[in-house]
Design a protein around this motif. Sequence first.
Motif, PDB file in Angstrom:
ATOM      1  N   ALA A   1      10.653  24.121  24.298  1.00 31.90           N
ATOM      2  CA  ALA A   1      10.801  23.563  25.647  1.00 31.90           C
ATOM      3  C   ALA A   1      10.389  22.095  25.671  1.00 31.90           C
ATOM      4  N   ILE A   2       9.313  21.761  24.977  1.00 34.38           N
ATOM      5  CA  ILE A   2       8.860  20.366  24.915  1.00 34.38           C
ATOM      6  C   ILE A   2       9.922  19.489  24.271  1.00 34.38           C
ATOM      7  N   ASP A   3      10.534  19.984  23.190  1.00 38.55           N
ATOM      8  CA  ASP A   3      11.567  19.223  22.486  1.00 38.55           C
ATOM      9  C   ASP A   3      12.798  19.011  23.376  1.00 38.55           C
ATOM     10  N   ILE A   4      13.252  20.063  24.038  1.00 31.95           N
ATOM     11  CA  ILE A   4      14.444  19.971  24.886  1.00 31.95           C
ATOM     12  C   ILE A   4      14.185  19.040  26.074  1.00 31.95           C
ATOM     13  N   ALA A   5      13.002  19.144  26.685  1.00 36.46           N
ATOM     14  CA  ALA A   5      12.672  18.270  27.806  1.00 36.46           C
ATOM     15  C   ALA A   5      12.674  16.807  27.377  1.00 36.46           C
ATOM     16  N   GLY A   6      12.181  16.545  26.170  1.00 35.43           N
ATOM     17  CA  GLY A   6      12.208  15.183  25.657  1.00 35.43           C
ATOM     18  C   GLY A   6      13.631  14.686  25.460  1.00 35.43           C
TER      19      GLY A   6
END
Length: 390
Positions: free
Chosen positions: A163-168
């Motif tokens: 989720a952190i990667d996709i949000a970035g």
Amino acid sequence: MEFELWWLLALPITFGLGWLGSRLDLRQWKRESELKRDAPLSYFRGLNFLLTEQQDKAIDAFIEAVTADPNTVDLHFALGNLFRRRGEYERAVRVHQNLLSRNDLPAAERQRAQIALAQDFFKAGLLDRAEAVYTTLAASPYKSEALAALLQIHERTKEWPRAIDIAGQLERLGAGSYGRQIAHYWCELGLQRQQSGDIQGMQEALEQAVQAQPQAVRPWQLRAAIAQQQDNPPQALEHLRHIAQMQPDFTALVALDAARLFQQLGQADAGRAWLLAQLQDYPAIDVLDAVLLLEADASERYHLALSYLQTHKSLLSARRVLDQSSTALSPEPARLALAQAVEGALKTRQRYRCAACGFEARNYTWHCPACQGWETYPPRRTEELQLITP
């Protein structure tokens, strides 16, 4: 060249076969013309039913239109979307898979069918299949939509690193600011690490959360909880006071914890003075409760509650006056009956309400279970919000 008698018979036979063939072609042509004429009529009937909110009849009309003209792509999309809206996800999947099975489908329409199929899987709760389709679309013109859907999937499956990667990625695409969500993802990841006994990993995650959103409250609240677990009340109190300084509106969430820490440290007078200053600038019933907790004199507690009621007329503050009157005054049946009446009226008004969708929760939560929004709950209950809403 000799003349053969059977030639005379061949001429009428040939003529008859030609006539029969022309009649068959004419029938086929008429049938196709009728179907093409009926298809638009069914299509327009379906649109009319949609406008009048008659979805059952609209579906029947679109099925008739698709049967008449199976090559019409838009009719398939309309029918699939209707099935999805009605919760008939299996039928929606079949419609969109039928489109994808066509070899003559243009690339743009194929991607459109894929995004529709992924939506069917997502709505049906088949998150792994939806994720697989959305992943294939991450390099298509639907990249932003696919990434946003993947973000929701990773939230639901609690895959916080993804989720952190996709949000970035979404932030880099210019799809908006995701700092708040990323901070909460790091907090959730920190809690996962805490459950596995990795306190150092949790602290590192909270540091990342602060970097993602410097004004985030939750990382500091979790840091205070860690400090308390490690028997370090001064540091825990420092973290809570930092929250009040950074985001004064959120003092209500940490006021009672701060009051208990002041008590534990033997600093009740200093804590009461600090909380009274917070109550003056950012009034909230939880801050009042914290002040009352640190006030030893029963009569003074009663006057503090009464003073708050005079400036903030709500059932919550009235209930606090009644609670303190039981010690400042002699208990009376009338007072007890009044307290019970106020408590009954407060049952549905002591909840927190999501500012995005209106969903109410008994306890404060950082993530709305209804709209899936992060930090959408104001730190005051509905009864208090009515006093400050213009």
